[in-house]
Design a protein around this motif. Structure first.
Motif, PDB file in Angstrom:
ATOM      1  N   ASN A  16       0.768  -1.118  -0.097  1.00  0.00           N
ATOM      2  CA  ASN A  16      -0.003   0.278  -0.046  1.00  0.00           C
ATOM      3  C   ASN A  16       0.909   1.390   0.255  1.00  0.00           C
ATOM      4  OD1 ASN A  16      -2.434  -1.428  -0.073  1.00  0.00           O
ATOM      5  ND2 ASN A  16      -2.574  -1.477   2.260  1.00  0.00           N
ATOM      6  N   ARG A  17       1.906   1.212   0.537  1.00  0.00           N
ATOM      7  CA  ARG A  17       2.962   2.320   0.436  1.00  0.00           C
ATOM      8  C   ARG A  17       3.605   2.315  -0.958  1.00  0.00           C
ATOM      9  NH1 ARG A  17       4.711   0.256   5.561  1.00  0.00           N
ATOM     10  NH2 ARG A  17       6.630  -0.252   4.460  1.00  0.00           N
ATOM     11  N   GLY A  18       3.614   1.533  -1.734  1.00  0.00           N
ATOM     12  CA  GLY A  18       4.354   1.451  -2.801  1.00  0.00           C
ATOM     13  C   GLY A  18       5.815   0.915  -2.924  1.00  0.00           C
ATOM     14  N   ASP A  19       5.798   0.282  -1.622  1.00  0.00           N
ATOM     15  CA  ASP A  19       7.389  -0.528  -1.482  1.00  0.00           C
ATOM     16  C   ASP A  19       7.106  -1.829  -1.956  1.00  0.00           C
ATOM     17  OD1 ASP A  19       9.700  -1.517  -0.682  1.00  0.00           O
ATOM     18  OD2 ASP A  19       9.459  -0.846   1.462  1.00  0.00           O
ATOM     19  N   LEU A  20       7.320  -2.117  -3.341  1.00  0.00           N
ATOM     20  CA  LEU A  20       6.935  -3.361  -3.750  1.00  0.00           C
ATOM     21  C   LEU A  20       7.938  -4.387  -3.658  1.00  0.00           C
ATOM     22  CD1 LEU A  20       5.240  -2.276  -7.208  1.00  0.00           C
ATOM     23  CD2 LEU A  20       4.226  -2.660  -4.900  1.00  0.00           C
ATOM     24  N   LEU A  61       0.695  -8.008  -6.882  1.00  0.00           N
ATOM     25  CA  LEU A  61       2.177  -7.509  -6.729  1.00  0.00           C
ATOM     26  C   LEU A  61       2.904  -7.525  -8.270  1.00  0.00           C
ATOM     27  CD1 LEU A  61       4.427  -6.733  -4.331  1.00  0.00           C
ATOM     28  CD2 LEU A  61       5.411  -8.223  -6.282  1.00  0.00           C
ATOM     29  N   HIS A  62       2.789  -8.693  -8.961  1.00  0.00           N
ATOM     30  CA  HIS A  62       3.390  -8.641 -10.294  1.00  0.00           C
ATOM     31  C   HIS A  62       2.464  -7.734 -11.468  1.00  0.00           C
ATOM     32  CE1 HIS A  62       6.948 -11.086  -9.591  1.00  0.00           C
ATOM     33  NE2 HIS A  62       6.169 -11.688  -8.666  1.00  0.00           N
ATOM     34  N   LEU A  63       1.258  -8.014 -11.164  1.00  0.00           N
ATOM     35  CA  LEU A  63       0.647  -6.899 -12.001  1.00  0.00           C
ATOM     36  C   LEU A  63       0.962  -5.283 -11.709  1.00  0.00           C
ATOM     37  CD1 LEU A  63      -3.202  -8.450 -11.971  1.00  0.00           C
ATOM     38  CD2 LEU A  63      -1.356  -8.270 -13.832  1.00  0.00           C
ATOM     39  N   SER A  64       1.298  -4.965 -10.444  1.00  0.00           N
ATOM     40  CA  SER A  64       1.675  -3.546 -10.365  1.00  0.00           C
ATOM     41  C   SER A  64       3.088  -3.515 -10.736  1.00  0.00           C
ATOM     42  CB  SER A  64       1.728  -3.535  -8.772  1.00  0.00           C
ATOM     43  OG  SER A  64       0.653  -3.186  -8.097  1.00  0.00           O
ATOM     44  N   LEU A  65       3.889  -4.407 -10.886  1.00  0.00           N
ATOM     45  CA  LEU A  65       5.240  -4.455 -11.442  1.00  0.00           C
ATOM     46  C   LEU A  65       5.125  -4.382 -13.099  1.00  0.00           C
ATOM     47  CD1 LEU A  65       7.122  -6.413  -8.877  1.00  0.00           C
ATOM     48  CD2 LEU A  65       7.215  -4.082  -9.175  1.00  0.00           C
ATOM     49  N   GLY A  66       4.193  -4.646 -13.688  1.00  0.00           N
ATOM     50  CA  GLY A  66       3.985  -4.518 -15.066  1.00  0.00           C
ATOM     51  C   GLY A  66       4.407  -6.122 -15.535  1.00  0.00           C
ATOM     52  N   GLN A  67       4.239  -7.151 -14.809  1.00  0.00           N
ATOM     53  CA  GLN A  67       4.664  -8.449 -15.084  1.00  0.00           C
ATOM     54  C   GLN A  67       3.451  -9.502 -15.135  1.00  0.00           C
ATOM     55  OE1 GLN A  67       7.384  -8.757 -12.005  1.00  0.00           O
ATOM     56  NE2 GLN A  67       9.111  -8.097 -13.126  1.00  0.00           N
ATOM     57  N   PRO A  68       2.600  -9.442 -16.215  1.00  0.00           N
ATOM     58  CA  PRO A  68       1.283 -10.146 -16.091  1.00  0.00           C
ATOM     59  C   PRO A  68       1.388 -11.606 -16.257  1.00  0.00           C
ATOM     60  CG  PRO A  68       1.725  -8.767 -18.092  1.00  0.00           C
ATOM     61  CD  PRO A  68       2.699  -8.475 -17.166  1.00  0.00           C
ATOM     62  N   GLU A  69       2.664 -12.078 -16.799  1.00  0.00           N
ATOM     63  CA  GLU A  69       2.909 -13.463 -16.940  1.00  0.00           C
ATOM     64  C   GLU A  69       3.470 -13.914 -15.606  1.00  0.00           C
ATOM     65  OE1 GLU A  69       4.940 -16.624 -20.232  1.00  0.00           O
ATOM     66  OE2 GLU A  69       5.558 -14.399 -20.361  1.00  0.00           O
ATOM     67  N   GLU A  70       4.099 -13.350 -15.029  1.00  0.00           N
ATOM     68  CA  GLU A  70       4.188 -13.901 -13.598  1.00  0.00           C
ATOM     69  C   GLU A  70       3.045 -13.708 -12.882  1.00  0.00           C
ATOM     70  OE1 GLU A  70       7.096 -14.794 -12.051  1.00  0.00           O
ATOM     71  OE2 GLU A  70       8.212 -14.716 -14.084  1.00  0.00           O
TER      72      GLU A  70
END
Length: 153
Positions: A16-20, A61-70
Motif C-alpha cells: 500500500n505504500r508502494g514499497d513493492l 504485486l506482479h501486475l503492479s510491476l507490469g509483469q502479467p505473465e508472472e
C-alpha cells in the motif's frame, strides 16, 4: 497462523505504500509459511485461505510491476494445487472440502485475469485441460460457500 498473518499484513502495508520490493519479500515469506503448514493447520479452511491469499497477493504485486505473465503463473499454481488437493484421496476430507470451496475464488480470479490480460501459455493449458473439472467442481454446493476475507487486496 499468527506468524503468517503478521507477515501478510506487513506485506500489505509495504504494498500500500508502494514499497513493492519489500512487499514481494514478505509475500514470498508468507507463501513459504502457507506451503509448509498447508496440511498441518488445525483449521483446514484457514490453511487453504492462507495459501490462496499468498498467491493472489503475489499475483497482484506482479501486475503492479507490469509483469502479467508472472501474475498468471501464481494464479495458475494456486488453482492447480487446489484441483490436485480436491482429487487426492490421501488428503484429509476437511482439507479437500476447503480446497473445493476456495477453488471457486481461484477459478474466478483466473478467468478475470484472462479476460483482462489475455491468455498466457500456462493459463491456456490449465483452463483447457482442467476447465471441465473446474466448472463441475464449482457447481458443487459446498464450493459456493467459500470466501476469502483476510489480507487480499
Amino acid at each position: 497462523m499468527e506468524q503468517w498473518k503478521r507477515t501478510i499484513l506487513s506485506g500489505n502495508s509495504c504494498f500500500n505504500r508502494g514499497d513493492l520490493i519489500d512487499a514481494r519479500e514478505l509475500y514470498l515469506q508468507a507463501l513459504a509459511l502457507a506451503q509448509v503448514l498447508f496440511d498441518r493447520w488445525r483449521v483446514a479452511d484457514e490453511a487453504v485461505a492462507a495459501y490462496v491469499i499468498s498467491h493472489h497477493n503475489l499475483a497482484d504485486l506482479h501486475l503492479s510491476l507490469g509483469q502479467p505473465e508472472e501474475s498468471a503463473e501464481y494464479l495458475c499454481t494456486v488453482h492447480q494445487r487446489l484441483l490436485n488437493v480436491i482429487q487426492d484421496s490421501q488428503m484429509a476430507p476437511a482439507l479437500r472440502q476447503a480446497a473445493l470451496r476456495h477453488s471457486n475464488k481461484t477459478y474466478s480470479e483466473l478467468l478475470g485475469f484472462v479476460g483482462q490480460y489475455g491468455e498466457y501459455p500456462r493459463t491456456q493449458r490449465l483452463l483447457n485441460s482442467n476447465g471441465e473439472h473446474s466448472r463441475s467442481a464449482l457447481q458443487h454446493p459446498a464450493a459456493r460457500a467459500g470466501t476469502l476475507s483476510f489480507g487480499v487486496h
